[in-house]
Design a protein around this motif. Sequence first.
Motif, short mmCIF file in Angstrom:
data_model
loop_
_atom_site.label_atom_id
_atom_site.label_comp_id
_atom_site.label_asym_id
_atom_site.label_seq_id
_atom_site.Cartn_x
_atom_site.Cartn_y
_atom_site.Cartn_z
N ALA A 1 0.83 -1.22 0.00
CA ALA A 1 0.00 0.00 0.00
C ALA A 1 0.86 1.26 0.00
CB ALA A 1 -0.93 0.00 1.21
N GLY A 2 1.94 1.26 0.77
CA GLY A 2 2.80 2.44 0.83
C GLY A 2 3.38 2.80 -0.52
N LYS B 1 2.74 6.38 -2.52
CA LYS B 1 3.86 7.22 -2.96
C LYS B 1 3.82 7.42 -4.47
CE LYS B 1 6.67 8.35 0.52
NZ LYS B 1 7.13 9.73 0.78
N SER B 2 3.54 6.35 -5.19
CA SER B 2 3.52 6.45 -6.65
C SER B 2 2.39 7.34 -7.12
CB SER B 2 3.38 5.05 -7.25
OG SER B 2 4.46 4.22 -6.88
N SER B 3 1.24 7.23 -6.48
CA SER B 3 0.11 8.08 -6.88
C SER B 3 0.39 9.54 -6.58
CB SER B 3 -1.17 7.62 -6.17
OG SER B 3 -1.05 7.74 -4.76
N GLN B 4 1.07 9.82 -5.46
CA GLN B 4 1.46 11.20 -5.17
C GLN B 4 2.46 11.72 -6.19
OE1 GLN B 4 2.95 10.65 -1.19
NE2 GLN B 4 1.01 11.17 -0.22
N GLU C 1 -8.25 -0.21 -3.31
CA GLU C 1 -9.03 -0.25 -2.07
C GLU C 1 -8.61 0.85 -1.11
OE1 GLU C 1 -6.15 -3.61 0.04
OE2 GLU C 1 -8.19 -4.12 -0.55
N ASP C 2 -7.42 1.43 -1.33
CA ASP C 2 -6.93 2.50 -0.47
C ASP C 2 -7.47 3.83 -0.99
OD1 ASP C 2 -5.20 4.59 0.69
OD2 ASP C 2 -4.09 2.89 1.51
N LEU C 3 -8.23 4.52 -0.16
CA LEU C 3 -8.88 5.76 -0.57
C LEU C 3 -7.87 6.83 -0.94
CD1 LEU C 3 -11.52 7.31 -0.95
CD2 LEU C 3 -11.43 7.93 1.48
N VAL D 1 -4.96 6.50 -2.39
CA VAL D 1 -4.48 6.26 -3.76
C VAL D 1 -5.49 6.81 -4.76
CG1 VAL D 1 -3.88 4.49 -5.45
CG2 VAL D 1 -3.13 4.24 -3.08
N VAL D 2 -6.75 6.53 -4.54
CA VAL D 2 -7.81 6.99 -5.44
C VAL D 2 -7.85 8.51 -5.49
CG1 VAL D 2 -10.28 6.96 -5.90
CG2 VAL D 2 -9.14 4.89 -5.07
N GLN D 3 -7.79 9.15 -4.32
CA GLN D 3 -7.85 10.60 -4.28
C GLN D 3 -6.67 11.23 -5.00
OE1 GLN D 3 -8.08 11.27 -0.04
NE2 GLN D 3 -10.32 11.17 -0.01
N ASN D 4 -5.49 10.67 -4.82
CA ASN D 4 -4.31 11.19 -5.52
C ASN D 4 -4.45 11.05 -7.03
OD1 ASN D 4 -3.04 11.83 -3.08
ND2 ASN D 4 -2.01 9.87 -2.95
N CYS D 5 -5.00 9.92 -7.47
CA CYS D 5 -5.17 9.70 -8.90
C CYS D 5 -6.22 10.65 -9.49
CB CYS D 5 -5.56 8.26 -9.17
SG CYS D 5 -4.20 7.09 -8.90
N LEU D 6 -7.25 10.94 -8.72
CA LEU D 6 -8.27 11.87 -9.22
C LEU D 6 -7.70 13.28 -9.34
CD1 LEU D 6 -11.47 10.67 -7.32
CD2 LEU D 6 -10.69 10.11 -9.63
N LYS D 7 -6.79 13.65 -8.45
CA LYS D 7 -6.11 14.95 -8.59
C LYS D 7 -5.27 14.96 -9.86
CE LYS D 7 -5.90 15.90 -3.61
NZ LYS D 7 -5.00 16.06 -2.44
N SER D 8 -4.62 13.85 -10.16
CA SER D 8 -3.85 13.75 -11.39
C SER D 8 -4.76 13.88 -12.61
CB SER D 8 -3.09 12.42 -11.44
OG SER D 8 -2.14 12.34 -10.40
N ALA D 9 -5.94 13.26 -12.52
CA ALA D 9 -6.89 13.36 -13.64
C ALA D 9 -7.33 14.81 -13.85
CB ALA D 9 -8.10 12.47 -13.37
#
Length: 861
Positions: free
Chosen positions: A378-379, A383-386, A417-419, A421-429
């Motif tokens: 998960a870590g 990190k990758s999504s950030q 499943e980690d929220l 990660v999803v939030q970081n990806c949505l910021k990227s989108a």
Amino acid sequence: MKDLNATISGTLQTCNSVVIATSAMAAAEQGDEHAAAEVLQAVARHLNCLSDENKSVRKRALEGIRREVVERGLPGGVLQLLLSSLLKPVLRSLLDPMERCRELATEVLRHFIRSAHRPEEVLPYLLPALVQRLGGPEIVEPAEEVRLALLELVTLTVEVCGKKLSPYLDDMVRILQRGIVDPFPDVKKESCRCAASYAECIPEHFHMQSESLIKPLMQTISHQHSRVRVAVIMATGTVIQCGSGKSVDDVISHLAQRLFDDAPQVRQAVTNVVGSWLLKLRDRYSYFHKLIPLLLSSLNDEIPEIRHLALDYWSRVGLQWQQENEDDLKDKLDFLVSPVPHYPVGVDRPNLGCRELVFRNLSKILPAISRDITDWVAGTRIKSSQLLGVFLLHAEDHITQHMELLLSTLYRACSDEDLQVVQNCLKSAELIGTFVSPEVFLKLILTSLQKAPSPTHLMVLASVIKGCPGSLLAPHRPTLADALAHPDVCQASEKLAFLEQLLSCVQTLVTQCGTDVGEISLQLLKVLLTIQALTSDPQLNDKVVEVQGLLSRLQGLNGLADLYRRHMAELMAWLSVGHQRWTSYSVERLQFETLLLQSGPVIGEALDLMMPILTDCLHPSKDPEMRLKLFTVVSKLLLKAGDTLNSQGRLADHLEAFLTDAVLPNLLWHAGRTAAAIRTVAISCLWALLHSEVLSPAQLLFVRKDLMAQVVAALDEDSKMTRQMACQIIGSILLLCTDQLDAETLNTVYPELLKRLDDASDDVRGAAAQALTTWFQRVPPDYDRTTYRGHLEFLYRGLLVHLDDPDSNIQMAILGVLKAGSAICPSLLEKEVEVVREKHRTPWFCDELLQHIQTLDGSST
């Protein structure tokens, strides 16, 4: 002449000074020799005792030497003279079995190195001795404290001798290799400090052996003590900086792992090392694509100091690269003063060098991020999504050429499943929407969405729309709205997650459009109706209503009714296409039902459009389950007819056709449970229609004959509810058709109602009793008592049987029926009551009825 005299005078003075200095040095040397002789005389006995078998004697001897050499504070010249006599005996003491003796010997050696004039002269003897104690494959020095003291001696030697240690590179590396992996944490830390110091002293020679230290350093980098990890990281940075750049590949993964360290000082050490490499490493251009992600990862660290440190390093790296490549960036540097349109609010734009570094290395970095963003740890995913968002912010419009990889990465990551990660990806989108042309991202996203619709596709699309400037998105709104309203998209799944994201897309698009949303209002309303049709979740339905309200307000409409009124014709036309093929599984059928239920009074304005669809779908040849559900919906609407179907008072115009073509055909008996259920809902719909008081007596008379026959037949249904409602409907028909029913019809109905008094359900019996009461009340004046005396006699006798029912409630109900019926032929009823009075268990009801009959003004014969 004067200048010549002055020159001669100066020369004489210089010569005098040299003579004086030489004399002073000679005197000092004589003094040092004298002092050294005294010390040697004082320690002579101690030196002899160093080889004694008694350990206490050896210890006292070393203490005596320390006292004479260390504690007296001898000058460096004296110590230098003593080295030739004391060095070898003291070095031999490093092999002494007694730990204290080895400690004392180390202390004396440290003093010599620190204070002697020419300590490098001891290196040929000192280094082999140290290698023997510290550099072997196995631990030779068993005492941890002594090993630490010896390593401190090595560090001191490096600090004092510096470049003069270059001939001993192999020996030093052997010592450091063993010390770095030493079990004692303090020895590890001291070895790391020593390795860094030694590398800085002789970089021109150290590079030949630098790779030899990488393996032990990496073995120790995950030590349980955070200070050891910090020491290893800092040593690694210096060793590679001063050594061979080839080792960067060997340490990158280890340093990346330390970015997840729980200790902030460890993460800070990694940031310092990587930042320093990016600024100073000789081969840094070759490793930019590997080092930049490590430094930029620290920009999202939870500790502000680390974030600021990373940002400072990164800015310096960018500026340095910008200066080094100024000629290549000349055109771009000229446009630095131009503001960037639509740049994210509240975000400082990185300098040109930073942006160029990211852009030029993006093709090498993105595949690694894409791989790590779905890692099992998960870590790593977080990190990758950030990091993805940081790179997109730097790359700006250059990310266009990487869109396929980016979108596929986001689709996969948004299902994490980690929220976080999803939030970081949505910021990227959102950043994709900011920097990439809508024409580009819509083509890619909508194509993927139509091929394989999923919640993640919609999630990414909503975020991209949110980040896209409204002015750029405006020409593409109709295309986007049509894509969302397409059946292959909006009807793709009934799962809650999919519908939630579909709603999110609509909400984001409505917000982006603002007051210009009217041009796509119809398409969006279709999507919202579909969501309501497919969901059973009340919370999601409430959210849909909120979005519908927003859609209405932005168009200046007065509530949802106006919104539906504006689009009702188009919606009905949309739904009428292909309604002949609807089944219970058709989404269009669900959309139709939702429209009927949600449009409120507006549906009463569209009866001309709605009734043909409804009547056709209720034809007996259509899917039974669909008819069940449609009848249920119609029943709900009829219970509030004034606020729905009859809001304009025009429902009556369609009722004759509705009864003839829809209700009556579905009341016909057919075998099977499904057919029985259809008859139940059809009769329920008929009851709701009669209850709504919309059906006029004239309309009812038009279908009375067929209707009454079907309802009477329903009295024998297996369903208790059907039998009960049939009784109630007969009562309602009798009420509505006042003075319009002939004796033949009345005489046909009452026997069936009388049978229902024997029903197994008390509710049905009560409804039958109420219907019989209405029957008596609606007997017309021209009903011939004489001709139909047999009917009345049969009816009275049947009712009197139930007047003695075990259930007191039924007795009271029957008493009410007989009181109503007593007005038809009181004498006949009185006669029948007297016949059965003595047979009843409770004659009170008979007496009550007789008393009622006597109160009538007269009786009929």
